[in-house]
Design an enzyme around this catalytic site. Structure first.
Site, mmCIF file in Angstrom:
data_model
loop_
_atom_site.group_PDB
_atom_site.id
_atom_site.type_symbol
_atom_site.label_atom_id
_atom_site.label_comp_id
_atom_site.label_asym_id
_atom_site.label_seq_id
_atom_site.Cartn_x
_atom_site.Cartn_y
_atom_site.Cartn_z
ATOM 1 N N ASP A 77 15.642 89.867 13.254
ATOM 2 C CA ASP A 77 14.041 90.176 13.669
ATOM 3 C C ASP A 77 14.001 90.315 11.704
ATOM 4 O O ASP A 77 13.602 90.276 11.000
ATOM 5 C CB ASP A 77 14.188 91.267 14.055
ATOM 6 N N LYS A 110 8.956 94.402 15.931
ATOM 7 C CA LYS A 110 8.710 92.628 15.335
ATOM 8 C C LYS A 110 8.130 92.272 17.508
ATOM 9 O O LYS A 110 8.057 92.572 18.246
ATOM 10 C CB LYS A 110 8.927 91.597 14.819
ATOM 11 N N ARG A 146 12.527 85.606 5.413
ATOM 12 C CA ARG A 146 11.656 84.546 6.063
ATOM 13 C C ARG A 146 10.298 85.146 6.552
ATOM 14 O O ARG A 146 9.867 86.181 6.724
ATOM 15 C CB ARG A 146 12.155 85.293 7.929
ATOM 16 N N HIS A 177 8.188 80.201 8.352
ATOM 17 C CA HIS A 177 7.512 79.643 10.106
ATOM 18 C C HIS A 177 6.020 79.199 10.819
ATOM 19 O O HIS A 177 5.575 79.812 9.152
ATOM 20 C CB HIS A 177 7.869 81.173 10.670
HETATM 21 C C1 SPV Z 1 14.145 83.315 18.011
HETATM 22 O O1 SPV Z 1 14.740 81.999 17.707
HETATM 23 O O2 SPV Z 1 14.610 84.682 17.604
HETATM 24 C C2 SPV Z 1 13.260 83.507 15.947
HETATM 25 C C3 SPV Z 1 12.397 81.750 16.229
HETATM 26 O O3 SPV Z 1 13.128 84.147 15.831
HETATM 27 S S1 SPV Z 1 10.817 81.973 16.568
HETATM 28 O O4 SPV Z 1 11.825 82.176 18.302
HETATM 29 O O5 SPV Z 1 10.206 81.048 16.657
HETATM 30 O O6 SPV Z 1 10.362 82.818 16.316
HETATM 31 MG MG MG Z 2 13.996 85.672 16.317
#
Ligand code: SPV
Ligand code: MG
Length: 290
Positions: A77, A110, A146, A177
């Site tokens: 996170d 988050k 990220r 992302h």
């Molecule tokens: C997760 O798999 O927890 C990620 C990817 O962080 S996402 O869900 O796309 O944010």
């Molecule tokens: Mg995640």
């Protein structure tokens, strides 16, 4: 982990939340296991919003690392707090056998990137400091920075500006992302980013994109973050409804994994073999004393 990121081909990571699911991904031939915050919190029945604390995420991630030979990249996170939390996190995750950690430039707590709500970015200086601290306290752990600028609506320029700063801060790789249904913006990012770091993508919403396309565009790794969880959820729901409807389990049986498949994933044959080995050795030792 470094080899997966630096090899010329596209590395493929599969999301997992349990050692059993990580072993399935290993069996299927994935290169890396992604310890997914979404999967771990979903399996616990809570939102992916830092409801689970660092030790709970660590236990889940370390369980994956213990179960497979593959490197495990842990979704951490936004680092579970400020730079002090990040330092403690890096040391602890590395000690527990994780190959890499990924921290995202959002605020604590988050919120999962696909949920409408507060997706505000962390101040650039705070996050750059976290990345620098992470790389200074790790031994060999890979540190992935990220970028959530496209998720938060801050745009491409902000993503590129931050990418450059995170690279200077010492990150080993970037994860860009996006929640668009087309891969255009991650393609645009990859084309415009002129730095040297490997770039990772998470093609959840732009799911038509192929390995060949991602490789051709120069990405280093794709993370299929939640597909095992989603397929198991659908399968479980259908089976449970059918058992209630039918009043028997006869009709679901053909869609179920056998108990032998479960035993094999639990490594029951290896356990029995070890047991027989040591029982025989024990008999020999006792015999020799007679
Ligand atoms: C997760 O798999 O927890 C990620 C990817 O962080 S996402 O869900 O796309 O944010
Ligand atoms: Mg995640």
């Amino acid at each position: 982990m470094r080899a997966a990121l630096e090899s010329p081909g596209l590395a493929r990571a599969m999301g997992a939340h349990s050692p059993l699911s990580a072993r399935l991904a290993e069996e299927a031939g994935f290169d890396v296991i992604w310890s997914s915050g979404l999967e771990i919190s979903a399996a616990a029945g809570v939102p992916d919003a830092n409801i689970l604390a660092m030790p709970e995420c660590l236990e889940a991630a370390a369980g994956l690392a213990d179960a497979v030979e593959l490197p495990v990249l842990a979704d951490c996170d936004s680092g579970f707090g400020n730079v002090n939390n990040v330092i403690h996190m890096v040391r602890t995750y590395e000690r527990r056998g994780l190959a890499g950690v990924c921290i995202e430039d959002k605020q604590f707590p988050k919120l999962n990137s696909f949920i409408e709500g507060n997706q505000d970015l962390a101040p650039l200086d705070d996050f750059a400091g976290k990345i620098r601290a992470a790389t200074e306290v790790r031994e060999d752990l890979v540190v992935v920075a990220r970028l959530e600028a496209l998720i938060s609506g801050k745009g491409m320029d902000e993503a590129l500006r931050r990418a450059e700063v995170y690279e200077r801060a010492g990150a080993d790789a970037l994860l860009i992302h996006s929640k668009l249904t087309e891969p255009d913006e991650v393609f645009a990012f990859r084309a415009a980013y002129t730095g040297d770091l490997p770039v990772i993508v998470v093609p959840t919403t732009y799911n038509q994109v192929t390995v060949a396309e991602l490789q051709e565009r120069g990405f280093a790794m794709a993370i299929y973050a939640n597909h095992a969880l989603r397929s198991s959820l659908r399968a479980m729901r259908e089976t449970l409804v059918k058992i209630m409807q039918d009043g028997t389990t006869l009709h679901v049986e053909e869609d179920l994994a056998s108990l032998k498949e479960i035993f094999d994933l639990q490594r029951v044959p290896q356990m029995l073999e070890r047991q027989a080995h040591y029982e025989a050795l024990g008999r020999d030792l006792a015999e020799a004393a007679r």
